[in-house]
Design an enzyme around this catalytic site. Structure first.
Site, PDB file in Angstrom:
ATOM      1  N   GLY A 154       4.181  -1.427  11.120  1.00 23.57           N
ATOM      2  CA  GLY A 154       3.054  -2.335  11.180  1.00 23.57           C
ATOM      3  C   GLY A 154       3.481  -3.765  10.909  1.00 23.57           C
ATOM      4  O   GLY A 154       4.568  -4.023  10.396  1.00 23.57           O
ATOM      5  N   CYS A 155       2.610  -4.705  11.241  1.00 23.58           N
ATOM      6  CA  CYS A 155       2.945  -6.117  11.070  1.00 23.58           C
ATOM      7  C   CYS A 155       3.012  -6.508   9.592  1.00 23.58           C
ATOM      8  O   CYS A 155       4.003  -7.095   9.141  1.00 23.58           O
ATOM      9  CB  CYS A 155       1.943  -6.999  11.820  1.00 23.58           C
ATOM     10  SG  CYS A 155       0.198  -6.622  11.493  1.00 23.58           S
ATOM     11  N   TYR A 156       1.985  -6.175   8.821  1.00 24.41           N
ATOM     12  CA  TYR A 156       2.036  -6.466   7.382  1.00 24.41           C
ATOM     13  C   TYR A 156       3.214  -5.765   6.697  1.00 24.41           C
ATOM     14  O   TYR A 156       3.937  -6.392   5.909  1.00 24.41           O
ATOM     15  CB  TYR A 156       0.735  -6.037   6.702  1.00 24.41           C
ATOM     16  CG  TYR A 156      -0.425  -6.995   6.816  1.00 24.41           C
ATOM     17  CD1 TYR A 156      -0.322  -8.318   6.380  1.00 24.41           C
ATOM     18  CD2 TYR A 156      -1.652  -6.570   7.319  1.00 24.41           C
ATOM     19  CE1 TYR A 156      -1.405  -9.185   6.461  1.00 24.41           C
ATOM     20  CE2 TYR A 156      -2.745  -7.435   7.399  1.00 24.41           C
ATOM     21  CZ  TYR A 156      -2.615  -8.742   6.968  1.00 24.41           C
ATOM     22  OH  TYR A 156      -3.693  -9.600   7.042  1.00 24.41           O
TER      23      TYR A 156
END
Length: 351
Positions: A154-156
């Site tokens: 995921g990005c986070y």
């Protein structure tokens, strides 16, 4: 493979931000040819109808989601789909003999029950959760070589984990003390229309969301537990910022000793030596989201506070590139045994 010897790539979810960013980046990859752009909602329409910026660059009609047909047109598939969709589609693609890099969250968590708790969808079959290689390139890159299936982080978690792992692994910070304050641009919410990303709601506004409930929490904890060898739980708060691209993860943790900013700089530069996409700032210099925009870089800086015994770690990425499409291509490069920077040499767009 095509006549030109290039790997044929299909992109499922080509009408989302992650999918269209894959198109932008893959257009300049020397070893890949895009042979199919796919959308379940817009099949049969020219892709430039929804994305006029592709006019004269990608003149294709969007294909439908038919695994057998995809297998006839591609060698590798990027699935940039909403969570819940890939869980059903990816097994069919793998069974058809395709390589898959999945950008959804469906295969990141190894525990199916935990996935269902956080994502509110039925978990994929356990054998596919086990098969999926978690593709945090700078940490698990050696696991990607020669495999058929990678789950893109995921990005986070990408920004957060790259910022925390060296210090956690070295034992320099107390895992139980970690607090993560993360902020993302609006594109992280996808292209769908809802009140939460309405211009009048977001402009000149700054708000926290999914506090202690974000689906990326178990992903972050899963990896930190793996690298530390002990169960790690974190406090993770996300915020929506009125900008288009970018993630900043600001992390706070108690130190297990007296370490300076220069100590952290040296530790991290040693850990990421040879990994071109992680850039460690000089002591006392903190990165900003604009400095990585449009690129596959993750920039990290530190402030060690002897007074409180805590360190502040600031990590920034472009959420659509390093947080999605760029890392997916980096993973494919590793999967194929190519140089991991291949096709990703983009200078950040500044200002």
């Amino acid at each position: 493979m095509t006549v030109a010897g290039k790997l044929r790539a299909a992109i499922v979810g080509s009408t989302g931000y992650g999918g269209v960013e894959l198109i932008r980046l893959l257009q300049n990859h020397p070893d890949i040819e895009i042979t199919s752009v796919i959308s379940s909602s817009s099949a049969g329409e020219p892709i430039e109808l929804g994305f006029p910026h592709l006019t004269g660059i990608v003149e294709r009609k969007l294909d439908g989601v038919e695994p057998a047909e995809i297998a006839g047109r591609a060698d590798v598939v990027f699935t940039a789909t909403p969570s819940g969709v890939s869980a059903k589609l990816v097994p069919q693609l793998l069974e058809a003999g395709l390589k898959v890099v999945d950008l959804s969250g469906d295969f990141r968590l190894k525990d199916g029950a935990e996935y269902e708790q956080w994502y509110k969808h039925t978990a994929p079959p356990a054998e596919y959760l086990e098969q999926a290689v978690y593709g945090l390139c700078e940490v698990y890159g050696e696991r990607a070589a020669g495999v058929d299936f990678i789950s893109n982080p995921g990005c986070y978690p990408t920004a957060t984990l790259l910022g925390l792992i060296p210090a956690v692994e070295a034992g320099w910070i107390k895992p139980e003390s970690i607090i993560i304050d993360a902020k993302s641009g609006i594109s992280g919410a996808g292209r769908g229309v809802n009140l939460g990303v309405h211009y009048a709601e977001v402009n000149e506004n700054f708000k926290a969301y999914k506090v202690n409930k974000h689906q990326h929490i178990p992903e972050i904890e899963q990896v930190l537990t793996d690298v530390s060898g002990e169960k790690v739980t974190v406090t993770f708060t996300t915020h929506l910022v009125p900008m288009t691209r970018g993630i900043m993860s600001t992390m706070y943790a108690g130190m297990n000793g007296a370490y300076s900013e220069q100590d952290f700089v040296e530790l991290y530069r040693k850990y990421y030596a040879g990994r071109s996409f992680v850039r460690i700032r000089e002591a006392g210099v903190l990165p900003a989201t604009k400095e990585v925009s449009g690129s596959n870089y993750c920039d990290i800086g530190f402030s060690a506070d002897a007074r409180t015994g805590r360190v502040t770690i600031v990590s920034v990425i472009d959420n659509i590139v390093k947080g999605a499409a760029g890392q997916a291509i980096q993973n494919l490069n590793l999967m194929m045994g190519w140089e991991e920077t291949r096709g990703l040499g983009y200078t950040p767009v500044y200002p």
